[in-house]
Design a protein around this motif. Structure first.
Motif, PDB file in Angstrom:
ATOM      1  N   GLU A 276       0.816  -1.212   0.000  1.00 20.39           N
ATOM      2  CA  GLU A 276       0.000   0.000   0.000  1.00 20.39           C
ATOM      3  C   GLU A 276       0.853   1.267   0.000  1.00 20.39           C
ATOM      4  O   GLU A 276       0.365   2.359  -0.311  1.00 20.39           O
ATOM      5  N   LEU A 277       2.116   1.142   0.336  1.00 17.73           N
ATOM      6  CA  LEU A 277       2.986   2.321   0.442  1.00 17.73           C
ATOM      7  C   LEU A 277       3.300   2.949  -0.906  1.00 17.73           C
ATOM      8  O   LEU A 277       3.877   4.036  -0.966  1.00 17.73           O
ATOM      9  N   THR A 278       2.922   2.287  -1.994  1.00 13.75           N
ATOM     10  CA  THR A 278       3.104   2.890  -3.317  1.00 13.75           C
ATOM     11  C   THR A 278       1.886   3.721  -3.722  1.00 13.75           C
ATOM     12  O   THR A 278       1.880   4.320  -4.805  1.00 13.75           O
ATOM     13  N   GLY A 279       0.868   3.767  -2.865  1.00 17.60           N
ATOM     14  CA  GLY A 279      -0.347   4.503  -3.177  1.00 17.60           C
ATOM     15  C   GLY A 279      -0.219   5.999  -2.930  1.00 17.60           C
ATOM     16  O   GLY A 279       0.713   6.462  -2.250  1.00 17.60           O
ATOM     17  N   PRO A 280      -1.135   6.792  -3.441  1.00 18.20           N
ATOM     18  CA  PRO A 280      -1.063   8.260  -3.341  1.00 18.20           C
ATOM     19  C   PRO A 280      -1.095   8.785  -1.919  1.00 18.20           C
ATOM     20  O   PRO A 280      -0.547   9.864  -1.652  1.00 18.20           O
ATOM     21  N   ALA A 281      -1.706   8.055  -0.991  1.00 17.95           N
ATOM     22  CA  ALA A 281      -1.773   8.521   0.396  1.00 17.95           C
ATOM     23  C   ALA A 281      -0.390   8.616   1.033  1.00 17.95           C
ATOM     24  O   ALA A 281      -0.197   9.351   2.006  1.00 17.95           O
ATOM     25  N   TRP A 282       0.585   7.890   0.458  1.00 19.25           N
ATOM     26  CA  TRP A 282       1.920   7.845   1.057  1.00 19.25           C
ATOM     27  C   TRP A 282       2.970   8.561   0.207  1.00 19.25           C
ATOM     28  O   TRP A 282       4.159   8.435   0.465  1.00 19.25           O
ATOM     29  N   LYS A 283       2.545   9.325  -0.753  1.00 19.26           N
ATOM     30  CA  LYS A 283       3.490  10.013  -1.627  1.00 19.26           C
ATOM     31  C   LYS A 283       4.371  10.970  -0.821  1.00 19.26           C
ATOM     32  O   LYS A 283       3.880  11.830  -0.088  1.00 19.26           O
ATOM     33  N   GLY A 284       5.678  10.813  -0.953  1.00 22.93           N
ATOM     34  CA  GLY A 284       6.651  11.667  -0.274  1.00 22.93           C
ATOM     35  C   GLY A 284       6.785  11.433   1.212  1.00 22.93           C
ATOM     36  O   GLY A 284       7.469  12.193   1.897  1.00 22.93           O
ATOM     37  N   LYS A 285       6.155  10.372   1.717  1.00 23.79           N
ATOM     38  CA  LYS A 285       6.093  10.176   3.170  1.00 23.79           C
ATOM     39  C   LYS A 285       6.884   8.968   3.692  1.00 23.79           C
ATOM     40  O   LYS A 285       6.950   8.770   4.905  1.00 23.79           O
ATOM     41  N   VAL A 286       7.462   8.170   2.805  1.00 24.73           N
ATOM     42  CA  VAL A 286       8.042   6.891   3.220  1.00 24.73           C
ATOM     43  C   VAL A 286       9.563   6.922   3.128  1.00 24.73           C
ATOM     44  O   VAL A 286      10.132   7.134   2.044  1.00 24.73           O
ATOM     45  N   GLY A 287      10.235   6.687   4.249  1.00 24.74           N
ATOM     46  CA  GLY A 287      11.685   6.600   4.271  1.00 24.74           C
ATOM     47  C   GLY A 287      12.146   5.185   3.935  1.00 24.74           C
ATOM     48  O   GLY A 287      11.609   4.212   4.461  1.00 24.74           O
TER      49      GLY A 287
END
Length: 352
Positions: free
Chosen positions: A162-173
């Motif tokens: 799910e981390l490739t979804g738009p909700a996580w854009k620019g937020k994942v280290g």
């Protein structure tokens, strides 16, 4: 004596893993000792484990046994590449690796001895090589660390995909050069196929990931609030709590263990193998047995906050018991495709 390694750059060619600029040993004015001979009370250990984490344990081993450890530190993948490059000319007696995949890569070259079953049987079958070439000495879970002020529990993803979804854009280290991240990508290939791994990496790259050099930097930024979440190993949070003189529960950063056997919840091991040049060296065998003994296993639980692999040793505080984790159905022996995984990561553009 402890000798640091300068970092080298591991690159891939079609024929396999190559290293440009092999890791140099020590500083410019520090000579490297000659490799020891069998039973001379010194061993050379290539350590992919962080020096700050593992050096105190090596000192305990020396104090208990009188065996000097000449430790060479670098990234686990770099050291695996260096061992392959050096072949039977390597001065290493022992490879202490951050993950099973790197151990498997060296094992595929038939560079390890077969460890005695009295040694390997100390760890569950899940955490050792089927052929006896290596054995896990501590376990760690992949997790999503998050800042509780930035992300609520309800917002946490049920799957790492799910981390490739738009909700996580620019937020994942992420730390794509880290051995644990590489092993995680290999696990995706093993569990879901190479196409799914490529899709995940491409989606991650397109989602503006916050790329860092290592897990520690990711956690630092999550705690500071500059990155909301990050993919790391669980034990880093325990280290931070210890440094700050507090508990894991008191920190702003929290750990999310992926449920339902998701690949994001991979449990991997740090492990050890003995190189063939040390096949008859009792000092090398003594080192392996020490790492599986009560002093070292307790050290892993209490000082590095990893899960001990030997039965009867209490696990780290502040995290679920190892037996309670919902881990993916992945054989760690299948994580030995280091070369192809590094190639996939480079192809995705996550690393230059």
């Amino acid at each position: 004596m402890f000798i640091s390694l300068r970092r080298s750059t591991a690159t891939l060619a079609a024929a396999g893993l190559l290293v440009t600029g092999l890791v140099a040993c020590g500083s410019e004015d520090e000579a490297v000792s000659e490799p020891g001979t069998s039973g001379d009370k010194q061993i050379t250990v290539y350590s992919g484990r962080n020096e700050q984490l593992i050096k105190p344990l090596l000192e305990k081993f020396t104090a208990q046994t009188g065996i000097t450890v000449n430790a060479r530190y670098a990234n686990t993948a770099q050291l695996a590449a260096q061992l392959v490059e050096e072949g039977d000319k390597s001065p290493a007696d022992v490879f202490l690796a951050q993950d099973a995949g790197a151990l498997g890569t060296v094992s595929k070259r038939d560079m390890f001895v077969t460890l005695p079953s009295t040694t390997t049987d100390k760890a569950p079958a899940t955490y050792r090589a089927r052929n006896g070439h290596w054995v896990g000495v501590s376990a760690r879970a992949r997790v999503l660390v998050y800042n509780a002020d930035a992300v609520t529990e309800a917002e946490l993803p049920a799957s790492v995909f799910e981390l490739t979804g738009p909700a996580w854009k620019g937020k994942v280290g992420v730390a794509p050069t880290n051995a644990s991240f590489q092993a995680f990508v290999t696990a995706i290939t093993v569990q879901h196929g190479e196409a799914r791994a490529k899709e995940f990496l491409a989606g991650l790259k397109a989602n503006d990931p916050q790329v860092r050099d290592g897990n520690g930097k990711i956690l630092e930024d999550v705690i500071a609030g500059t990155v909301p979440v990050g993919l790391v190993n669980h034990y880093y949070l325990g280290e931070v709590a210890k440094e700050q003189g507090t508990t894991v529960d008191a920190l702003k950063a929290k750990l999310h263990f992926f449920p339902g056997g998701d690949t994001g919840g991979l449990v991997n091991v740090a492990g050890v193998g003995v190189l063939k040049r040390a096949a008859d060296n009792p000092d090398a065998q003594a080192f392996v047995d020490y790492l599986l003994g009560p002093e070292a296993q307790t050290y892993f639980a209490e000082q590095t906050f990893e899960y001990p692999v030997v039965e009867g040793v209490t696990g780290p505080a502040g995290v679920p018991a190892l037996a309670d984790l919902q881990v993916p159905d992945i054989d760690l022996n299948d994580l030995d495709a280091l070369e192809s995984t590094v190639a996939l990561i480079k192809e995705s553009g996550l690393v230059p």
